[in-house]
Design an enzyme around this catalytic site. Sequence first.
Site, PDB file in Angstrom:
ATOM      1  N   TYR A 149       0.622  -1.135  -0.020  1.00 45.53           N
ATOM      2  CA  TYR A 149       0.331   0.218   0.403  1.00 45.53           C
ATOM      3  C   TYR A 149       0.446   1.103  -0.050  1.00 45.53           C
ATOM      4  O   TYR A 149       0.468   2.125  -0.576  1.00 45.53           O
ATOM      5  CB  TYR A 149      -0.805  -0.126   1.180  1.00 45.53           C
ATOM      6  CG  TYR A 149      -1.989   1.456   1.268  1.00 45.53           C
ATOM      7  CD1 TYR A 149      -3.107   1.249   0.616  1.00 45.53           C
ATOM      8  CD2 TYR A 149      -1.753   1.903   2.480  1.00 45.53           C
ATOM      9  CE1 TYR A 149      -4.112   2.160   0.245  1.00 45.53           C
ATOM     10  CE2 TYR A 149      -2.655   3.061   2.556  1.00 45.53           C
ATOM     11  CZ  TYR A 149      -3.966   3.177   1.788  1.00 45.53           C
ATOM     12  OH  TYR A 149      -4.148   4.198   1.688  1.00 45.53           O
ATOM     13  N   LYS A 183     -13.293   7.088   9.002  1.00 45.01           N
ATOM     14  CA  LYS A 183     -13.964   6.456   9.822  1.00 45.01           C
ATOM     15  C   LYS A 183     -14.719   6.457   8.385  1.00 45.01           C
ATOM     16  O   LYS A 183     -15.949   6.392   7.900  1.00 45.01           O
ATOM     17  CB  LYS A 183     -14.544   6.896  10.638  1.00 45.01           C
ATOM     18  CG  LYS A 183     -15.502   5.800  11.070  1.00 45.01           C
ATOM     19  CD  LYS A 183     -16.439   6.576  12.134  1.00 45.01           C
ATOM     20  CE  LYS A 183     -16.913   4.874  13.339  1.00 45.01           C
ATOM     21  NZ  LYS A 183     -17.642   5.470  14.728  1.00 45.01           N
ATOM     22  N   SER A 186     -14.447   0.877   4.338  1.00 43.51           N
ATOM     23  CA  SER A 186     -13.982  -0.064   4.176  1.00 43.51           C
ATOM     24  C   SER A 186     -12.678  -0.267   5.289  1.00 43.51           C
ATOM     25  O   SER A 186     -12.499  -1.302   5.561  1.00 43.51           O
ATOM     26  CB  SER A 186     -12.725   0.400   2.479  1.00 43.51           C
ATOM     27  OG  SER A 186     -12.331   1.731   3.325  1.00 43.51           O
TER      28      SER A 186
END
Length: 248
Positions: A149, A183, A186
Amino acid sequence: MSGRLANKYALITAAGAGIGRATALAFAREGAKVLATDINAEALASLAAEHPAITTRSLDVTQAEQIQTLVNETGPFDVLFNCAGYVHAGTILDTDEASWRRSFAINVNSMFHLCKAVLPGMLERGRGSIINMSSVASSIKGVPNRFAYTATKAAVIGLTRSIAADYVARGVRCNAICPGTVKTPSLGDRVRALAGDEEANWRSFVQRQPMGRLGEPEEIAALALYLAADESAFTTGTVHVVDGGWSN
């Protein structure tokens, strides 16, 4: 201020939920015509019902032909918000070839194809704003267990700055947003997938935040709105960190 995106046409990916959805609604409320895309048809249908300026279309951002067809049939666009993303968890030793390729396909290759598809229309008219979703987990901050990522989100920053430099004199701007922990649905899925008590897992995410809370999708959407609007006309090639002080 109202009507900040009047007469603008925006394409948004991953608009079915989270930051993408909040941004689609924010753009529409400020006068933009919005084409919201996602792979989740049900989520798109509920989004379209929330504002008359939002139309929807299914799009798999890993499919270059789908992207080009969509832009050919629905463009040109004034704004592109590349919001689609995938978070792979693990170190380099935990990352197999398939996960590495998937991370780049969704997080980087999709932006390459989308930017390449919309740029000709923007350049022909001499205007446009491209907004790319990066992350604090990139060249900004190293985050444990986010190897693939982090690599992809660092690539997004390089992609953004290159496009900005190439087209700065032709009316097209390109900027990146680097959120911290927000928030979103996912994030909720990832928290529920962790071992242990769900409430304790949520608390651990919150406790590492200097502000003592997570970000809200609408807070990231507000920054995307600014970058899409003419008020940011002197802003290009920039990396905007919005993380509640996490990377300080």
